[in-house]
Design an enzyme around this catalytic site. Structure first.
Site, PDB file in Angstrom:
ATOM      1  N   GLY A  15      17.776  79.754 -82.902  1.00 56.64           N
ATOM      2  CA  GLY A  15      17.767  79.228 -81.535  1.00 56.64           C
ATOM      3  C   GLY A  15      18.619  79.908 -80.484  1.00 56.64           C
ATOM      4  N   SER A  21      22.475  79.681 -74.461  1.00 59.21           N
ATOM      5  CA  SER A  21      22.087  78.876 -75.630  1.00 59.21           C
ATOM      6  C   SER A  21      23.309  78.437 -76.420  1.00 59.21           C
ATOM      7  CB  SER A  21      21.207  79.687 -76.582  1.00 59.21           C
ATOM      8  OG  SER A  21      20.035  80.112 -75.959  1.00 59.21           O
ATOM      9  N   ASP A  66       8.832  81.281 -86.768  1.00 55.65           N
ATOM     10  CA  ASP A  66       8.531  80.060 -86.042  1.00 55.65           C
ATOM     11  C   ASP A  66       8.901  78.922 -86.990  1.00 55.65           C
ATOM     12  OD1 ASP A  66       7.208  77.728 -85.163  1.00 55.65           O
ATOM     13  OD2 ASP A  66       5.766  78.931 -84.033  1.00 55.65           O
ATOM     14  N   ILE A  95      17.058  73.979 -82.106  1.00 57.21           N
ATOM     15  CA  ILE A  95      15.674  74.155 -81.650  1.00 57.21           C
ATOM     16  C   ILE A  95      15.191  72.889 -80.946  1.00 57.21           C
ATOM     17  CG2 ILE A  95      13.287  74.441 -82.449  1.00 57.21           C
ATOM     18  CD1 ILE A  95      14.442  75.901 -84.920  1.00 57.21           C
ATOM     19  N   TYR A 150      20.773  64.565 -79.374  1.00 57.62           N
ATOM     20  CA  TYR A 150      21.204  64.019 -78.079  1.00 57.62           C
ATOM     21  C   TYR A 150      21.181  62.494 -78.145  1.00 57.62           C
ATOM     22  CZ  TYR A 150      21.584  63.210 -73.084  1.00 57.62           C
ATOM     23  OH  TYR A 150      22.004  62.771 -71.856  1.00 57.62           O
ATOM     24  N   TYR A 160      14.128  61.969 -70.296  1.00 55.40           N
ATOM     25  CA  TYR A 160      14.229  62.697 -71.570  1.00 55.40           C
ATOM     26  C   TYR A 160      12.917  62.633 -72.344  1.00 55.40           C
ATOM     27  CZ  TYR A 160      16.812  65.059 -75.264  1.00 55.40           C
ATOM     28  OH  TYR A 160      17.249  65.982 -76.170  1.00 55.40           O
ATOM     29  N   LYS A 167      14.282  63.315 -81.314  1.00 54.81           N
ATOM     30  CA  LYS A 167      15.688  63.315 -81.751  1.00 54.81           C
ATOM     31  C   LYS A 167      15.961  62.178 -82.746  1.00 54.81           C
ATOM     32  CE  LYS A 167      17.288  66.925 -79.523  1.00 54.81           C
ATOM     33  NZ  LYS A 167      17.363  68.195 -80.261  1.00 54.81           N
ATOM     34  N   THR A 199      21.485  74.779 -70.324  1.00 62.56           N
ATOM     35  CA  THR A 199      20.799  75.847 -71.064  1.00 62.56           C
ATOM     36  C   THR A 199      19.334  75.836 -70.611  1.00 62.56           C
ATOM     37  OG1 THR A 199      20.115  74.347 -72.798  1.00 62.56           O
ATOM     38  CG2 THR A 199      22.236  75.420 -73.115  1.00 62.56           C
ATOM     39  N   ALA A 201      16.698  74.957 -72.390  1.00 62.97           N
ATOM     40  CA  ALA A 201      16.083  73.689 -72.824  1.00 62.97           C
ATOM     41  C   ALA A 201      16.632  72.529 -71.990  1.00 62.97           C
ATOM     42  CB  ALA A 201      16.344  73.457 -74.311  1.00 62.97           C
TER      43      ALA A 201
HETATM   44  N1  LIG Z   1      21.181  71.575 -73.469  1.00 69.04           N
HETATM   45  C1  LIG Z   1      21.415  70.279 -73.632  1.00 69.04           C
HETATM   46  O1  LIG Z   1      21.669  69.529 -72.675  1.00 69.04           O
HETATM   47  C2  LIG Z   1      21.419  69.716 -75.028  1.00 69.04           C
HETATM   48  C3  LIG Z   1      22.074  68.491 -75.285  1.00 69.04           C
HETATM   49  C4  LIG Z   1      22.026  67.960 -76.577  1.00 69.04           C
HETATM   50  C5  LIG Z   1      21.321  68.639 -77.567  1.00 69.04           C
HETATM   51  N2  LIG Z   1      20.694  69.825 -77.277  1.00 69.04           N
HETATM   52  C6  LIG Z   1      19.939  70.489 -78.328  1.00 69.04           C
HETATM   53  O2  LIG Z   1      20.514  71.744 -78.611  1.00 69.04           O
HETATM   54  C7  LIG Z   1      19.520  72.553 -79.237  1.00 69.04           C
HETATM   55  C8  LIG Z   1      19.546  73.941 -78.624  1.00 69.04           C
HETATM   56  O3  LIG Z   1      19.081  73.918 -77.311  1.00 69.04           O
HETATM   57  P1  LIG Z   1      19.813  74.671 -76.102  1.00 69.04           P
HETATM   58  O4  LIG Z   1      20.254  73.618 -75.161  1.00 69.04           O
HETATM   59  O5  LIG Z   1      20.788  75.645 -76.612  1.00 69.04           O
HETATM   60  O6  LIG Z   1      18.579  75.399 -75.380  1.00 69.04           O
HETATM   61  P2  LIG Z   1      17.876  76.826 -75.601  1.00 69.04           P
HETATM   62  O7  LIG Z   1      16.632  76.749 -74.779  1.00 69.04           O
HETATM   63  O8  LIG Z   1      18.805  77.925 -75.334  1.00 69.04           O
HETATM   64  O9  LIG Z   1      17.490  76.827 -77.172  1.00 69.04           O
HETATM   65  C9  LIG Z   1      16.306  76.278 -77.689  1.00 69.04           C
HETATM   66  C10 LIG Z   1      15.801  77.254 -78.740  1.00 69.04           C
HETATM   67  O10 LIG Z   1      14.708  76.709 -79.475  1.00 69.04           O
HETATM   68  C11 LIG Z   1      13.909  77.837 -79.824  1.00 69.04           C
HETATM   69  N3  LIG Z   1      12.587  77.414 -80.284  1.00 69.04           N
HETATM   70  C12 LIG Z   1      11.628  76.745 -79.583  1.00 69.04           C
HETATM   71  N4  LIG Z   1      10.547  76.563 -80.355  1.00 69.04           N
HETATM   72  C13 LIG Z   1      10.833  77.105 -81.566  1.00 69.04           C
HETATM   73  C14 LIG Z   1      10.120  77.229 -82.782  1.00 69.04           C
HETATM   74  N5  LIG Z   1       8.866  76.755 -82.914  1.00 69.04           N
HETATM   75  N6  LIG Z   1      10.705  77.860 -83.840  1.00 69.04           N
HETATM   76  C15 LIG Z   1      11.974  78.356 -83.724  1.00 69.04           C
HETATM   77  N7  LIG Z   1      12.700  78.265 -82.588  1.00 69.04           N
HETATM   78  C16 LIG Z   1      12.129  77.645 -81.524  1.00 69.04           C
HETATM   79  C17 LIG Z   1      13.849  78.609 -78.521  1.00 69.04           C
HETATM   80  O11 LIG Z   1      13.328  79.920 -78.676  1.00 69.04           O
HETATM   81  C18 LIG Z   1      15.314  78.584 -78.128  1.00 69.04           C
HETATM   82  O12 LIG Z   1      16.004  79.670 -78.701  1.00 69.04           O
HETATM   83  C19 LIG Z   1      18.200  71.806 -79.085  1.00 69.04           C
HETATM   84  O13 LIG Z   1      17.929  71.084 -80.266  1.00 69.04           O
HETATM   85  C20 LIG Z   1      18.507  70.843 -77.971  1.00 69.04           C
HETATM   86  O14 LIG Z   1      17.655  69.712 -77.962  1.00 69.04           O
HETATM   87  C21 LIG Z   1      20.739  70.378 -76.046  1.00 69.04           C
END
Ligand SMILES: NC(=O)c1ccc[n+]([C@@H]2O[C@H](COP(=O)([O-])OP(=O)(O)OC[C@H]3O[C@@H](n4cnc5c(N)ncnc54)[C@H](O)[C@@H]3O)[C@@H](O)[C@H]2O)c1
Length: 281
Positions: A15, A21, A66, A95, A150, A160, A167, A199, A201
């Site tokens: 990810g 990220s 993937d 992810i 989350y 959300y 989640k 980020t 996402a």
């Molecule tokens: N950013 C926030 O506010 C936040 C808060 C709580 C939890 N999270 C969680 O943190 C995690 C990372 O997200 P982030 O915020 O760093 O965003 P990000 O967009 O940088 O990372 C998401 C990643 O998921 C990967 N991805 C998507 N589909 C995929 C697949 N089919 N196979 C493999 N990889 C895949 C993307 O390529 C990307 O690298 C996620 O689970 C997100 O829900 C994020």
């Protein structure tokens, strides 16, 4: 003596798309703490994002996978073992993706094909990763598998959308598989419930900037940022947390146990002052 927290440990990090990220920060910090890692992301993300540049910087390799595709995960596990010449100690699942969020579909008007994709990518993929790791016997005893979650898994947050359902399932998978893998091989499985973080996402969530501000005002310690999240992840990969498993661990500055804070309330009151000053708006 080498005192680095993850000295001698090996892991796979899913990810890391770009420098914002959470997984990117985890990868950098894990290597700083002495771990050897393999990075992975989808073929599309490898083309569009900066994962390869991170691999170069950290002097490691990238294996495309993937996380919804069992064959690609199987290939990833085999190649990782080949690369390290043996088993690994930790996996980070970082992810998340919802086509309904991306396309602006309201929760009361979900597209069910999109919902199936949200659940597969953001939750079932965690099961697939763990199941493939187990079938390939990739994990060392007392290894650690972690995913990011989350608080919308427990509470309702406008915007959300179907990610909340994903989640909830993600956290349930950590418990269900945590039992099996724990009994069998002392592998622990947890989720960290992280503050809103800017980020790719995160910023896709409707009203993200308001959410970021609101949760910062509500949290006695303020929002936890991505670097702080990375540090917490490292503790869970380390031997200092060997008996922590099947948990959802809040890393949110206290947000999840708050009802109303003074800082949030003061901001809320301003809207009443505005109403009084602008009765005809
Ligand atoms: N950013 C926030 O506010 C936040 C808060 C709580 C939890 N999270 C969680 O943190 C995690 C990372 O997200 P982030 O915020 O760093 O965003 P990000 O967009 O940088 O990372 C998401 C990643 O998921 C990967 N991805 C998507 N589909 C995929 C697949 N089919 N196979 C493999 N990889 C895949 C993307 O390529 C990307 O690298 C996620 O689970 C997100 O829900 C994020």
């Amino acid at each position: 003596m080498n005192c680095k927290l993850l000295s001698g440990k090996k892991g796979v990090i899913f990810g890391a798309l770009n420098e914002n990220s959470i997984a990117w920060k985890v990868a950098e910090r894990a290597v700083e703490e002495g771990a050897e890692i393999v990075l992975t992301n989808t073929a599309m993300a490898l083309r569009m994002g900066d994962t390869n540049a991170l691999a170069e910087k950290l002097n490691t390799i990238v294996i495309a996978a993937d996380a919804t595709n069992i064959d690609e995960l199987d290939h990833l596990m085999k190649k990782t073992m080949e690369h390290f010449g043996g088993k690994i100690d930790f996996i980070l699942h970082s992810i998340g993706m919802s086509p309904n969020v991306r396309k602006g579909r309201h929760y009361s008007d979900l597209d069910y094909d999109y919902l199936a994709k949200t659940i597969d990518i953001s939750a079932v993929s965690f099961h697939k990763v763990i199941q493939t790791a187990r079938k390939n016997d990739v994990m060392n005893q007392w290894g650690s598998i972690l995913a990011l979650s989350y608080v919308a898994a427990q509470r309702t947050f406008y915007g959300y959308n179907d990610m909340a359902d994903a989640k909830s399932l993600l956290e349930s998978i950590a418990r269900s598989f945590g039992y099996i893998y724990g009994r069998e091989k002392q592998v622990r499985i947890n989720t960290i419930s992280q503050s809103p973080t800017p980020t790719t996402a995160g910023q896709g969530v409707k009203g993200f900037d308001n959410l970021l501000d609101f949760s910062d005002r509500m949290s006695p310690l303020g929002n936890a940022d991505a670097d702080e999240c990375a540090n917490y992840c490292l503790t869970l990969f380390s031997d200092l947390t060997k008996k922590v498993t099947m948990q959802n661990l809040f890393h949110d500055g206290g947000f999840s146990n708050m009802g109303m804070s003074l800082r949030a309330s003061e901001q809320y009151n301003k809207s009443f002052e505005y109403d009084k000053e602008h009765p005809f708006d």
